[in-house]
Design a protein around this motif. Structure first.
Motif, PDB file in Angstrom:
ATOM      1  N   ARG A 149      50.648   0.364   6.157  1.00  0.00           N
ATOM      2  CA  ARG A 149      51.930   0.616   6.817  1.00  0.00           C
ATOM      3  C   ARG A 149      53.054   0.859   5.821  1.00  0.00           C
ATOM      4  NH1 ARG A 149      51.146   1.895  11.965  1.00  0.00           N
ATOM      5  NH2 ARG A 149      53.242   1.266  12.501  1.00  0.00           N
ATOM      6  N   GLU A 150      52.838   0.518   4.548  1.00  0.00           N
ATOM      7  CA  GLU A 150      53.883   0.660   3.538  1.00  0.00           C
ATOM      8  C   GLU A 150      53.280   1.078   2.203  1.00  0.00           C
ATOM      9  OE1 GLU A 150      55.996  -2.992   3.078  1.00  0.00           O
ATOM     10  OE2 GLU A 150      56.919  -2.882   5.042  1.00  0.00           O
ATOM     11  N   VAL A 151      54.057   1.847   1.444  1.00  0.00           N
ATOM     12  CA  VAL A 151      53.717   2.160   0.055  1.00  0.00           C
ATOM     13  C   VAL A 151      54.991   2.085  -0.771  1.00  0.00           C
ATOM     14  CG1 VAL A 151      51.720   3.636   0.520  1.00  0.00           C
ATOM     15  CG2 VAL A 151      53.990   4.648   0.369  1.00  0.00           C
ATOM     16  N   LEU A 152      54.830   1.842  -2.051  1.00  0.00           N
ATOM     17  CA  LEU A 152      55.960   1.870  -2.961  1.00  0.00           C
ATOM     18  C   LEU A 152      55.924   3.196  -3.718  1.00  0.00           C
ATOM     19  CD1 LEU A 152      55.869  -1.754  -4.393  1.00  0.00           C
ATOM     20  CD2 LEU A 152      57.337  -0.829  -2.592  1.00  0.00           C
ATOM     21  N   ILE A 153      57.104   3.790  -3.877  1.00  0.00           N
ATOM     22  CA  ILE A 153      57.230   5.053  -4.595  1.00  0.00           C
ATOM     23  C   ILE A 153      58.172   4.822  -5.764  1.00  0.00           C
ATOM     24  CG2 ILE A 153      57.984   7.455  -4.458  1.00  0.00           C
ATOM     25  CD1 ILE A 153      57.386   7.278  -1.408  1.00  0.00           C
ATOM     26  N   ARG A 154      57.681   5.042  -6.962  1.00  0.00           N
ATOM     27  CA  ARG A 154      58.508   4.878  -8.152  1.00  0.00           C
ATOM     28  C   ARG A 154      59.189   6.204  -8.446  1.00  0.00           C
ATOM     29  NH1 ARG A 154      54.991   3.284 -12.563  1.00  0.00           N
ATOM     30  NH2 ARG A 154      54.519   1.746 -11.009  1.00  0.00           N
ATOM     31  N   HIS A 155      60.502   6.156  -8.634  1.00  0.00           N
ATOM     32  CA  HIS A 155      61.296   7.340  -8.976  1.00  0.00           C
ATOM     33  C   HIS A 155      62.173   6.960 -10.160  1.00  0.00           C
ATOM     34  CE1 HIS A 155      63.484  11.050  -8.492  1.00  0.00           C
ATOM     35  NE2 HIS A 155      64.626  10.387  -8.449  1.00  0.00           N
ATOM     36  N   GLY A 156      61.776   7.380 -11.347  1.00  0.00           N
ATOM     37  CA  GLY A 156      62.488   6.961 -12.551  1.00  0.00           C
ATOM     38  C   GLY A 156      62.357   5.462 -12.726  1.00  0.00           C
ATOM     39  N   ASP A 157      63.494   4.789 -12.845  1.00  0.00           N
ATOM     40  CA  ASP A 157      63.498   3.331 -13.008  1.00  0.00           C
ATOM     41  C   ASP A 157      63.597   2.589 -11.679  1.00  0.00           C
ATOM     42  OD1 ASP A 157      63.368   3.619 -15.747  1.00  0.00           O
ATOM     43  OD2 ASP A 157      65.544   3.537 -16.011  1.00  0.00           O
ATOM     44  N   GLU A 158      63.675   3.302 -10.583  1.00  0.00           N
ATOM     45  CA  GLU A 158      63.852   2.694  -9.259  1.00  0.00           C
ATOM     46  C   GLU A 158      62.541   2.701  -8.483  1.00  0.00           C
ATOM     47  OE1 GLU A 158      66.686   1.336  -8.300  1.00  0.00           O
ATOM     48  OE2 GLU A 158      67.821   2.025 -10.043  1.00  0.00           O
ATOM     49  N   CYS A 159      62.416   1.736  -7.573  1.00  0.00           N
ATOM     50  CA  CYS A 159      61.251   1.658  -6.708  1.00  0.00           C
ATOM     51  C   CYS A 159      61.719   1.726  -5.257  1.00  0.00           C
ATOM     52  CB  CYS A 159      60.502   0.353  -6.969  1.00  0.00           C
ATOM     53  SG  CYS A 159      58.794   0.424  -6.450  1.00  0.00           S
ATOM     54  N   TYR A 160      61.101   2.595  -4.477  1.00  0.00           N
ATOM     55  CA  TYR A 160      61.449   2.779  -3.073  1.00  0.00           C
ATOM     56  C   TYR A 160      60.262   2.389  -2.218  1.00  0.00           C
ATOM     57  CZ  TYR A 160      65.356   5.518  -4.836  1.00  0.00           C
ATOM     58  OH  TYR A 160      66.487   5.915  -5.496  1.00  0.00           O
ATOM     59  N   ARG A 161      60.541   1.936  -0.996  1.00  0.00           N
ATOM     60  CA  ARG A 161      59.501   1.549  -0.044  1.00  0.00           C
ATOM     61  C   ARG A 161      59.484   2.570   1.097  1.00  0.00           C
ATOM     62  NH1 ARG A 161      57.280  -3.466   0.676  1.00  0.00           N
ATOM     63  NH2 ARG A 161      58.903  -4.222  -0.718  1.00  0.00           N
ATOM     64  N   LEU A 162      58.324   3.168   1.330  1.00  0.00           N
ATOM     65  CA  LEU A 162      58.130   4.068   2.461  1.00  0.00           C
ATOM     66  C   LEU A 162      57.360   3.283   3.505  1.00  0.00           C
ATOM     67  CD1 LEU A 162      58.358   6.939   3.672  1.00  0.00           C
ATOM     68  CD2 LEU A 162      56.103   7.380   2.670  1.00  0.00           C
ATOM     69  N   ARG A 163      57.952   3.131   4.688  1.00  0.00           N
ATOM     70  CA  ARG A 163      57.355   2.293   5.729  1.00  0.00           C
ATOM     71  C   ARG A 163      57.121   3.107   6.990  1.00  0.00           C
ATOM     72  NH1 ARG A 163      59.756  -1.360   9.589  1.00  0.00           N
ATOM     73  NH2 ARG A 163      61.783  -0.790   8.761  1.00  0.00           N
ATOM     74  N   HIS A 164      55.952   2.933   7.598  1.00  0.00           N
ATOM     75  CA  HIS A 164      55.606   3.551   8.875  1.00  0.00           C
ATOM     76  C   HIS A 164      55.883   2.524   9.972  1.00  0.00           C
ATOM     77  CE1 HIS A 164      52.213   5.226  11.625  1.00  0.00           C
ATOM     78  NE2 HIS A 164      53.401   5.672  11.990  1.00  0.00           N
ATOM     79  N   THR A 165      56.809   2.825  10.867  1.00  0.00           N
ATOM     80  CA  THR A 165      57.220   1.859  11.882  1.00  0.00           C
ATOM     81  C   THR A 165      56.311   1.888  13.106  1.00  0.00           C
ATOM     82  OG1 THR A 165      58.684   3.348  13.104  1.00  0.00           O
ATOM     83  CG2 THR A 165      59.623   2.215  11.172  1.00  0.00           C
ATOM     84  N   ARG A 166      56.487   0.887  13.962  1.00  0.00           N
ATOM     85  CA  ARG A 166      55.742   0.842  15.230  1.00  0.00           C
ATOM     86  C   ARG A 166      56.114   2.004  16.137  1.00  0.00           C
ATOM     87  NH1 ARG A 166      56.832  -5.216  17.005  1.00  0.00           N
ATOM     88  NH2 ARG A 166      58.690  -4.788  15.785  1.00  0.00           N
ATOM     89  N   ASN A 167      57.299   2.572  15.936  1.00  0.00           N
ATOM     90  CA  ASN A 167      57.740   3.718  16.741  1.00  0.00           C
ATOM     91  C   ASN A 167      57.320   5.044  16.143  1.00  0.00           C
ATOM     92  OD1 ASN A 167      59.021   2.059  18.598  1.00  0.00           O
ATOM     93  ND2 ASN A 167      60.889   2.002  17.391  1.00  0.00           N
ATOM     94  N   ASP A 168      56.369   5.000  15.197  1.00  0.00           N
ATOM     95  CA  ASP A 168      55.820   6.181  14.550  1.00  0.00           C
ATOM     96  C   ASP A 168      56.856   6.977  13.766  1.00  0.00           C
ATOM     97  OD1 ASP A 168      53.530   7.590  13.860  1.00  0.00           O
ATOM     98  OD2 ASP A 168      53.856   9.101  15.408  1.00  0.00           O
ATOM     99  N   LYS A 169      57.787   6.258  13.143  1.00  0.00           N
ATOM    100  CA  LYS A 169      58.804   6.869  12.278  1.00  0.00           C
ATOM    101  C   LYS A 169      58.531   6.452  10.839  1.00  0.00           C
ATOM    102  CE  LYS A 169      61.173   8.265  15.849  1.00  0.00           C
ATOM    103  NZ  LYS A 169      61.156   9.625  16.268  1.00  0.00           N
ATOM    104  N   LEU A 170      59.048   7.224   9.911  1.00  0.00           N
ATOM    105  CA  LEU A 170      58.975   6.871   8.497  1.00  0.00           C
ATOM    106  C   LEU A 170      60.365   6.478   8.025  1.00  0.00           C
ATOM    107  CD1 LEU A 170      56.695   9.697   7.061  1.00  0.00           C
ATOM    108  CD2 LEU A 170      56.072   7.336   7.542  1.00  0.00           C
ATOM    109  N   ILE A 171      60.447   5.379   7.287  1.00  0.00           N
ATOM    110  CA  ILE A 171      61.720   4.897   6.753  1.00  0.00           C
ATOM    111  C   ILE A 171      61.550   4.709   5.252  1.00  0.00           C
ATOM    112  CG2 ILE A 171      63.429   3.044   6.739  1.00  0.00           C
ATOM    113  CD1 ILE A 171      62.690   2.509   9.649  1.00  0.00           C
ATOM    114  N   LEU A 172      62.450   5.313   4.479  1.00  0.00           N
ATOM    115  CA  LEU A 172      62.454   5.171   3.032  1.00  0.00           C
ATOM    116  C   LEU A 172      63.641   4.324   2.638  1.00  0.00           C
ATOM    117  CD1 LEU A 172      61.122   6.092   0.342  1.00  0.00           C
ATOM    118  CD2 LEU A 172      62.798   7.946   0.324  1.00  0.00           C
ATOM    119  N   THR A 173      63.392   3.193   1.967  1.00  0.00           N
ATOM    120  CA  THR A 173      64.471   2.300   1.558  1.00  0.00           C
ATOM    121  C   THR A 173      64.351   2.011   0.066  1.00  0.00           C
ATOM    122  OG1 THR A 173      63.169   0.359   2.179  1.00  0.00           O
ATOM    123  CG2 THR A 173      64.746   1.178   3.794  1.00  0.00           C
ATOM    124  N   LYS A 174      65.497   1.685  -0.522  1.00  0.00           N
ATOM    125  CA  LYS A 174      65.541   1.377  -1.948  1.00  0.00           C
ATOM    126  C   LYS A 174      65.323  -0.107  -2.151  1.00  0.00           C
ATOM    127  CE  LYS A 174      68.352   2.306  -5.948  1.00  0.00           C
ATOM    128  NZ  LYS A 174      69.588   2.879  -6.410  1.00  0.00           N
TER     129      LYS A 174
END
Length: 67
Positions: free
Chosen positions: A42-67
């Motif tokens: 349901r979630e993966v971490l995406i590294r972008h430079g020195d930052e890490c972002y979380r990509l989450r698949h919600t119960r409502n079938d949406k994708l949310i990218l947060t820092k």
């Protein structure tokens, strides 16, 4: 976590998109399948430079990218 690049990730041709590309630039962009990115989870971490972002698949079938 392995680095995902267009050569190692699932890249779908533009014809697999729900909406056709609006511009030639969009048609040339790689397309990544979210199911392959999430690898059954349901979630993966995406590294972008020195930052890490979380990509989450919600119960409502949406994708949310947060820092």
């Amino acid at each position: 976590m392995p680095t995902m690049t267009p050569s190692t990730a699932a890249v779908s041709p533009a014809v697999d998109r729900a909406d056709p590309p609006q511009t030639a630039t969009e048609a040339a962009m790689p397309v990544f399948d979210s199911a392959r990115l999430l690898q059954g989870g349901r979630e993966v971490l995406i590294r972008h430079g020195d930052e890490c972002y979380r990509l989450r698949h919600t119960r409502n079938d949406k994708l949310i990218l947060t820092k």
